[in-house]
Design a protein around this motif. Structure first.
Motif, PDB file in Angstrom:
ATOM      1  N   GLN A 183      -4.570  -1.426  -5.947  1.00 24.01           N
ATOM      2  CA  GLN A 183      -3.326  -1.808  -6.633  1.00 24.01           C
ATOM      3  C   GLN A 183      -2.459  -2.705  -5.755  1.00 24.01           C
ATOM      4  O   GLN A 183      -1.805  -3.631  -6.238  1.00 24.01           O
ATOM      5  CB  GLN A 183      -2.554  -0.552  -7.035  1.00 24.01           C
ATOM      6  CG  GLN A 183      -3.222   0.272  -8.118  1.00 24.01           C
ATOM      7  CD  GLN A 183      -2.441   1.527  -8.452  1.00 24.01           C
ATOM      8  OE1 GLN A 183      -1.247   1.616  -8.178  1.00 24.01           O
ATOM      9  NE2 GLN A 183      -3.115   2.523  -9.046  1.00 24.01           N
TER      10      GLN A 183
ATOM     11  N   THR B 298       2.352   1.672  -3.601  1.00 25.22           N
ATOM     12  CA  THR B 298       1.394   1.965  -4.682  1.00 25.22           C
ATOM     13  C   THR B 298       0.508   3.159  -4.360  1.00 25.22           C
ATOM     14  O   THR B 298      -0.020   3.821  -5.271  1.00 25.22           O
ATOM     15  CB  THR B 298       0.505   0.742  -4.959  1.00 25.22           C
ATOM     16  OG1 THR B 298      -0.260   0.434  -3.771  1.00 25.22           O
ATOM     17  CG2 THR B 298       1.352  -0.469  -5.360  1.00 25.22           C
ATOM     18  N   GLY B 299       0.310   3.442  -3.067  1.00 28.12           N
ATOM     19  CA  GLY B 299      -0.585   4.525  -2.658  1.00 28.12           C
ATOM     20  C   GLY B 299      -2.036   4.197  -2.885  1.00 28.12           C
ATOM     21  O   GLY B 299      -2.895   5.096  -2.847  1.00 28.12           O
ATOM     22  N   ASN B 300      -2.345   2.905  -3.076  1.00 33.88           N
ATOM     23  CA  ASN B 300      -3.715   2.521  -3.404  1.00 33.88           C
ATOM     24  C   ASN B 300      -3.980   1.108  -2.905  1.00 33.88           C
ATOM     25  O   ASN B 300      -3.200   0.188  -3.196  1.00 33.88           O
ATOM     26  CB  ASN B 300      -3.927   2.606  -4.924  1.00 33.88           C
ATOM     27  CG  ASN B 300      -5.349   2.305  -5.334  1.00 33.88           C
ATOM     28  OD1 ASN B 300      -5.718   1.150  -5.445  1.00 33.88           O
ATOM     29  ND2 ASN B 300      -6.132   3.361  -5.570  1.00 33.88           N
TER      30      ASN B 300
ATOM     31  N   VAL C  93       0.839  -1.200   0.000  1.00 34.45           N
ATOM     32  CA  VAL C  93       0.000   0.000   0.000  1.00 34.45           C
ATOM     33  C   VAL C  93       0.875   1.252   0.000  1.00 34.45           C
ATOM     34  O   VAL C  93       0.600   2.238  -0.714  1.00 34.45           O
ATOM     35  CB  VAL C  93      -0.961  -0.007   1.214  1.00 34.45           C
ATOM     36  CG1 VAL C  93      -1.750   1.311   1.264  1.00 34.45           C
ATOM     37  CG2 VAL C  93      -1.918  -1.186   1.136  1.00 34.45           C
TER      38      VAL C  93
ATOM     39  N   ARG D 205      -6.839   7.729   4.852  1.00 40.92           N
ATOM     40  CA  ARG D 205      -7.725   7.146   3.841  1.00 40.92           C
ATOM     41  C   ARG D 205      -8.336   8.268   3.011  1.00 40.92           C
ATOM     42  O   ARG D 205      -9.420   8.772   3.276  1.00 40.92           O
ATOM     43  CB  ARG D 205      -8.817   6.325   4.499  1.00 40.92           C
ATOM     44  CG  ARG D 205      -8.535   4.834   4.650  1.00 40.92           C
ATOM     45  CD  ARG D 205      -7.523   4.537   5.724  1.00 40.92           C
ATOM     46  NE  ARG D 205      -7.517   3.093   6.101  1.00 40.92           N
ATOM     47  CZ  ARG D 205      -6.724   2.586   7.002  1.00 40.92           C
ATOM     48  NH1 ARG D 205      -5.865   3.377   7.641  1.00 40.92           N
ATOM     49  NH2 ARG D 205      -6.779   1.298   7.276  1.00 40.92           N
ATOM     50  N   THR D 206      -7.640   8.696   1.982  1.00 37.22           N
ATOM     51  CA  THR D 206      -8.151   9.700   1.047  1.00 37.22           C
ATOM     52  C   THR D 206      -8.172   9.060  -0.339  1.00 37.22           C
ATOM     53  O   THR D 206      -8.102   7.829  -0.463  1.00 37.22           O
ATOM     54  CB  THR D 206      -7.244  10.943   1.057  1.00 37.22           C
ATOM     55  OG1 THR D 206      -5.913  10.577   0.683  1.00 37.22           O
ATOM     56  CG2 THR D 206      -7.208  11.574   2.445  1.00 37.22           C
ATOM     57  N   SER D 207      -8.221   9.856  -1.377  1.00 39.76           N
ATOM     58  CA  SER D 207      -8.183   9.291  -2.731  1.00 39.76           C
ATOM     59  C   SER D 207      -6.897   8.513  -2.978  1.00 39.76           C
ATOM     60  O   SER D 207      -6.842   7.587  -3.772  1.00 39.76           O
ATOM     61  CB  SER D 207      -8.339  10.404  -3.776  1.00 39.76           C
ATOM     62  OG  SER D 207      -7.294  11.365  -3.620  1.00 39.76           O
ATOM     63  N   GLN D 208      -5.880   8.907  -2.280  1.00 44.39           N
ATOM     64  CA  GLN D 208      -4.606   8.174  -2.325  1.00 44.39           C
ATOM     65  C   GLN D 208      -4.159   7.893  -0.895  1.00 44.39           C
ATOM     66  O   GLN D 208      -4.185   8.782  -0.047  1.00 44.39           O
ATOM     67  CB  GLN D 208      -3.531   8.985  -3.052  1.00 44.39           C
ATOM     68  CG  GLN D 208      -2.226   8.210  -3.211  1.00 44.39           C
ATOM     69  CD  GLN D 208      -1.192   9.013  -3.992  1.00 44.39           C
ATOM     70  OE1 GLN D 208      -1.372  10.215  -4.214  1.00 44.39           O
ATOM     71  NE2 GLN D 208      -0.127   8.348  -4.405  1.00 44.39           N
ATOM     72  N   ALA D 209      -3.829   6.654  -0.626  1.00 43.67           N
ATOM     73  CA  ALA D 209      -3.410   6.269   0.724  1.00 43.67           C
ATOM     74  C   ALA D 209      -2.039   6.868   1.015  1.00 43.67           C
ATOM     75  O   ALA D 209      -1.050   6.542   0.342  1.00 43.67           O
ATOM     76  CB  ALA D 209      -3.363   4.749   0.848  1.00 43.67           C
ATOM     77  N   LYS D 210      -2.029   7.779   1.963  1.00 38.98           N
ATOM     78  CA  LYS D 210      -0.768   8.420   2.344  1.00 38.98           C
ATOM     79  C   LYS D 210      -0.388   8.004   3.757  1.00 38.98           C
ATOM     80  O   LYS D 210      -1.251   7.813   4.611  1.00 38.98           O
ATOM     81  CB  LYS D 210      -0.910   9.939   2.273  1.00 38.98           C
ATOM     82  CG  LYS D 210      -1.093  10.473   0.871  1.00 38.98           C
ATOM     83  CD  LYS D 210      -1.140  11.995   0.877  1.00 38.98           C
ATOM     84  CE  LYS D 210      -1.300  12.553  -0.532  1.00 38.98           C
ATOM     85  NZ  LYS D 210      -1.342  14.030  -0.536  1.00 38.98           N
TER      86      LYS D 210
ATOM     87  N   GLN E  57      -9.007  -6.874  -2.342  1.00 38.94           N
ATOM     88  CA  GLN E  57      -8.823  -5.602  -1.665  1.00 38.94           C
ATOM     89  C   GLN E  57      -9.296  -5.683  -0.213  1.00 38.94           C
ATOM     90  O   GLN E  57      -8.702  -5.079   0.676  1.00 38.94           O
ATOM     91  CB  GLN E  57      -9.581  -4.493  -2.405  1.00 38.94           C
ATOM     92  CG  GLN E  57      -9.348  -3.107  -1.804  1.00 38.94           C
ATOM     93  CD  GLN E  57      -9.917  -1.997  -2.664  1.00 38.94           C
ATOM     94  OE1 GLN E  57     -10.053  -2.150  -3.879  1.00 38.94           O
ATOM     95  NE2 GLN E  57     -10.241  -0.859  -2.042  1.00 38.94           N
TER      96      GLN E  57
END
Length: 327
Positions: A20, A15-17, A12, A50-55, A29
């Motif tokens: 993916q 990939t930031g997602n 995670v 937990r946003t549009s991209q996992a940071k 998932q």
């Protein structure tokens, strides 16, 4: 905390997602989400925003380098263990008593090197007690020694009897005892003896035998090599009690003589299948390893070669014994 949770975390983070990461790990998932949630629960803090991209959160950034190191170590050890199971070990270490190294092991060593040319054989000649100690310490894989049940009683230790052999007398070619075809106990105890050093099974065996006879062993010198025994004994009246396999070279040396010990005269004497008497003084030679090592192909194969040699020697002795009876 499990390794697959850390692997999911790294996927995670890279990939930031979550989707993916799931594809990269070959799972769903929802599985990735559960693994991350379990990891966060163990650590007590969220690892991703937990946003549009996992940071990564602050806790996630702290975990990232350590998770990479742990997973790299896991990959390395998993590969090394797989190589071990496949027989891809760099070396095989053997500790054996001197007579076994000189007369028993050579054909086994040659065959093993042909079968496993990529494995480096390391063979060390040691006394029985020392050989068993280095086996126990994990410094060697196999020990071939005199049997000593007090040093091989651990449940993980595997002991296989290879052979039993008579102890005979080494002496100078002009020694007074050469007049006897077999040397009686009463004659044997009269002469000073050369013995193996402390820590060698042969010294303990000879001392115990003398003790059972209520006699004093006249040990005047301690040595630890067969060459030294031959060199000292050929000089005078000192004798040495040695196993038959250690006396092969002495039998072809005109300056030395070998005589068997006379069999017992009482009812304790044992007649073997070839019609000969069993000497009252013998030693057992055993192969010792551990149960986990027997699961490693090169070690298991080496033990198999040793067993094959033992069986072939027993078969030949049986044939020789029958030939003697026919004559």
């Amino acid at each position: 905390m499990r390794i697959e949770q850390l692997q999911a975390f790294l996927s995670v983070a890279e990939t930031g997602n979550f989707g993916q990461a799931a594809h990269k790990c070959g799972v769903t998932q929802s599985t990735i989400s559960r693994q991350i949630q379990a990891l966060e629960q163990d650590l007590g803090l969220p690892l991703f925003h937990r946003t549009s991209q996992a940071k990564l959160t602050l806790a996630g950034e702290k975990l990232l380098p350590r998770a990479r190191k742990i997973c790299q170590e896991w990959t390395t050890i998993a590969r090394e263990i797989a190589d071990l199971q496949a027989g891809k070990q760099p070396e095989l270490c053997i500790a054996a008593i001197h007579s076994v190294c000189s007369s028993y092991l050579p054909p086994v060593l040659q065959q093993f090197c042909r079968n496993y040319p990529e494995v480096q054989l390391r063979v060390t000649a040691l006394g029985s007690d020392r050989a068993l100690k280095v086996l126990r310490d994990g410094l060697v894989d196999i020990a071939i020694v005199m049997n000593n049940r007090f040093l091989t009683s651990s449940p993980e230790v595997v002991v296989e009897l290879l052979y039993e052999e008579d102890i005979e007398i080494l002496m100078a070619a002009d020694h007074p005892l050469t007049q006897h075809a077999q040397v009686s106990w009463s004659e044997l105890v009269r002469y000073p003896q050369v013995v193996f050093k402390d820590g060698y099974g042969m010294q303990r065996l000879v001392q115990e035998w003398f003790s059972r006879q209520n006699a004093t062993l006249k040990a005047v010198m301690e040595l630890n090599t067969l060459d030294a025994f031959r060199g000292v004994v050929r000089q005078g009246e000192m004798i040495a009690l040695l196993p038959k396999s250690a006396l092969v070279e002495a039998c072809y040396d005109p300056t030395l003589a070998v005589r068997p010990i006379a069999p017992p005269t009482d009812s304790a004497a044992t007649v073997l299948s070839n019609g000969r008497f069993k000497s009252s003084l013998t030693r057992q030679v055993v192969l010792v390893t551990t149960s986990d090592r027997l699961q490693i192909p090169p070690i298991a194969h080496f033990c198999h070669l040793v067993r094959q040699l033992t069986h072939a020697a027993e078969h030949q002795r049986s044939i020789d014994g029958k030939s003697l009876l026919v004559r």
